[in-house]
Design an enzyme around this catalytic site. Structure first.
Site, short mmCIF file in Angstrom:
data_model
loop_
_atom_site.label_atom_id
_atom_site.label_comp_id
_atom_site.label_asym_id
_atom_site.label_seq_id
_atom_site.Cartn_x
_atom_site.Cartn_y
_atom_site.Cartn_z
N THR A 1 -49.67 -19.11 134.17
CA THR A 1 -50.16 -20.35 133.58
C THR A 1 -51.09 -20.01 132.42
O THR A 1 -51.73 -18.96 132.41
CB THR A 1 -50.92 -21.20 134.62
OG1 THR A 1 -51.98 -20.41 135.17
CG2 THR A 1 -49.98 -21.66 135.73
N ASP B 1 -54.37 -20.68 130.94
CA ASP B 1 -55.62 -21.25 131.44
C ASP B 1 -56.75 -21.14 130.42
O ASP B 1 -56.82 -20.18 129.66
CB ASP B 1 -56.05 -20.51 132.72
CG ASP B 1 -55.04 -20.65 133.84
OD1 ASP B 1 -54.42 -21.71 133.95
OD2 ASP B 1 -54.88 -19.68 134.60
N CYS C 1 -62.13 -13.01 117.91
CA CYS C 1 -61.94 -12.70 119.32
C CYS C 1 -62.87 -13.54 120.16
O CYS C 1 -64.02 -13.76 119.79
CB CYS C 1 -62.23 -11.23 119.59
SG CYS C 1 -60.90 -10.18 119.04
N CYS D 1 -56.94 -10.07 120.90
CA CYS D 1 -56.64 -10.63 119.59
C CYS D 1 -56.66 -9.50 118.57
O CYS D 1 -57.27 -8.46 118.79
CB CYS D 1 -57.63 -11.73 119.23
SG CYS D 1 -59.33 -11.23 119.40
N SER E 1 -55.52 -14.03 133.11
CA SER E 1 -55.63 -14.15 131.66
C SER E 1 -56.05 -15.56 131.33
O SER E 1 -55.79 -16.50 132.08
CB SER E 1 -54.32 -13.76 130.97
OG SER E 1 -53.26 -14.59 131.41
N CYS F 1 -57.56 -14.05 125.10
CA CYS F 1 -56.99 -14.25 123.78
C CYS F 1 -57.40 -15.66 123.36
O CYS F 1 -58.15 -16.33 124.06
CB CYS F 1 -55.48 -14.09 123.85
SG CYS F 1 -54.71 -13.62 122.30
N THR F 2 -56.88 -16.12 122.27
CA THR F 2 -57.20 -17.47 121.84
C THR F 2 -56.34 -18.49 122.59
O THR F 2 -56.84 -19.33 123.32
CB THR F 2 -57.04 -17.62 120.32
OG1 THR F 2 -57.84 -16.62 119.68
CG2 THR F 2 -57.51 -18.98 119.85
N GLY F 3 -55.02 -18.39 122.43
CA GLY F 3 -54.11 -19.39 122.99
C GLY F 3 -53.64 -19.12 124.40
O GLY F 3 -53.12 -20.02 125.07
N ASN F 4 -53.78 -17.89 124.88
CA ASN F 4 -53.32 -17.50 126.22
C ASN F 4 -51.86 -17.87 126.44
O ASN F 4 -51.48 -18.36 127.49
CB ASN F 4 -54.22 -18.09 127.31
CG ASN F 4 -53.93 -17.54 128.70
OD1 ASN F 4 -53.88 -18.28 129.67
ND2 ASN F 4 -53.74 -16.24 128.81
N SER F 5 -51.04 -17.62 125.42
CA SER F 5 -49.62 -17.94 125.56
C SER F 5 -48.72 -16.74 125.33
O SER F 5 -47.56 -16.77 125.71
CB SER F 5 -49.23 -19.06 124.58
OG SER F 5 -49.34 -18.59 123.25
N CYS F 6 -49.25 -15.67 124.72
CA CYS F 6 -48.38 -14.59 124.30
C CYS F 6 -48.95 -13.21 124.65
O CYS F 6 -48.61 -12.63 125.67
CB CYS F 6 -48.12 -14.73 122.80
SG CYS F 6 -46.83 -13.67 122.17
N ARG F 7 -49.83 -12.68 123.80
CA ARG F 7 -50.33 -11.31 123.99
C ARG F 7 -51.07 -11.14 125.30
O ARG F 7 -50.84 -10.16 126.03
CB ARG F 7 -51.23 -10.90 122.83
CG ARG F 7 -50.48 -10.75 121.52
CD ARG F 7 -51.41 -10.71 120.36
NE ARG F 7 -52.03 -12.03 120.22
CZ ARG F 7 -52.92 -12.33 119.29
NH1 ARG F 7 -53.33 -11.41 118.44
NH2 ARG F 7 -53.41 -13.55 119.21
N SER F 8 -51.98 -12.04 125.62
CA SER F 8 -52.73 -11.90 126.88
C SER F 8 -51.80 -12.01 128.08
O SER F 8 -52.00 -11.35 129.10
CB SER F 8 -53.86 -12.93 126.96
OG SER F 8 -53.36 -14.23 126.76
N ASP G 1 -50.27 -10.78 116.37
CA ASP G 1 -49.73 -11.94 117.08
C ASP G 1 -48.27 -12.13 116.68
O ASP G 1 -47.99 -12.58 115.57
CB ASP G 1 -50.54 -13.19 116.75
CG ASP G 1 -50.13 -14.39 117.57
OD1 ASP G 1 -49.11 -14.32 118.29
OD2 ASP G 1 -50.84 -15.42 117.49
#
Length: 141
Positions: free
Chosen positions: A60, A62, A86, A79, A32, A7-14, A103
């Site tokens: 984490t 990453d 993406c 994404c 992820s 994903c872009t931010g690797n904080s939520c969906r991924s 998102d």
């Protein structure tokens, strides 16, 4: 089987996809990453996953750079919206897939509405990744 979810931010969906996929089969090696990793998890994503009995609090956030030299069976981008680009992955990959989701961290409105968006996306991710698991990733037992 080694799987990288991008994903872009690797904080939520991924992170939610990572948690679900790992919960379906502990033998899968799931990771992820993000092209612009935030360095932290979205607390609401952690909360709604915990409500579903999946603990991602130890994950984490990453950068994709960490995994570029590794070999992957699957790299899956998650994404969703037209405003997002993406991430692309130039490493060694057998299969590339895209399964897009909204998102939920961009939801605006009442706390109840925002919570409902996180739950909706969490449940959509569970359904899509379970279907993927059953159709392509499940190891023959």
């Amino acid at each position: 089987m080694r799987i990288l979810i991008l994903c872009t931010g690797n904080s939520c969906r991924s992170q939610m996809a990572h948690g679900w996929l790992q919960s379906f089969d502990s033998k899968l090696e799931v990771y992820s990453a993000g092209t612009k990793a935030s360095g932290k998890l979205n607390s609401k994503a952690v909360e709604v996953m915990l409500e579903a009995r999946i603990d991602i609090s130890h994950h984490t956030s990453d950068s994709i750079e960490k995994y570029l030299n590794d070999e992957w069976d699957y790299v899956i981008t998650v994404c969703g919206g037209a405003n997002e680009s993406c991430p692309t992955f130039n490493g060694k990959v057998k299969h590339r897939l895209h399964i897009g989701f909204d998102d939920p961290s961009e939801a605006v409105g009442t706390p109840e509405f925002i919570n409902s968006e996180f739950i909706r996306v969490r449940d959509e991710i569970k359904k899509a990744f379970y279907e993927l698991y059953i159709s392509k990733l499940k190891s023959d037992e």
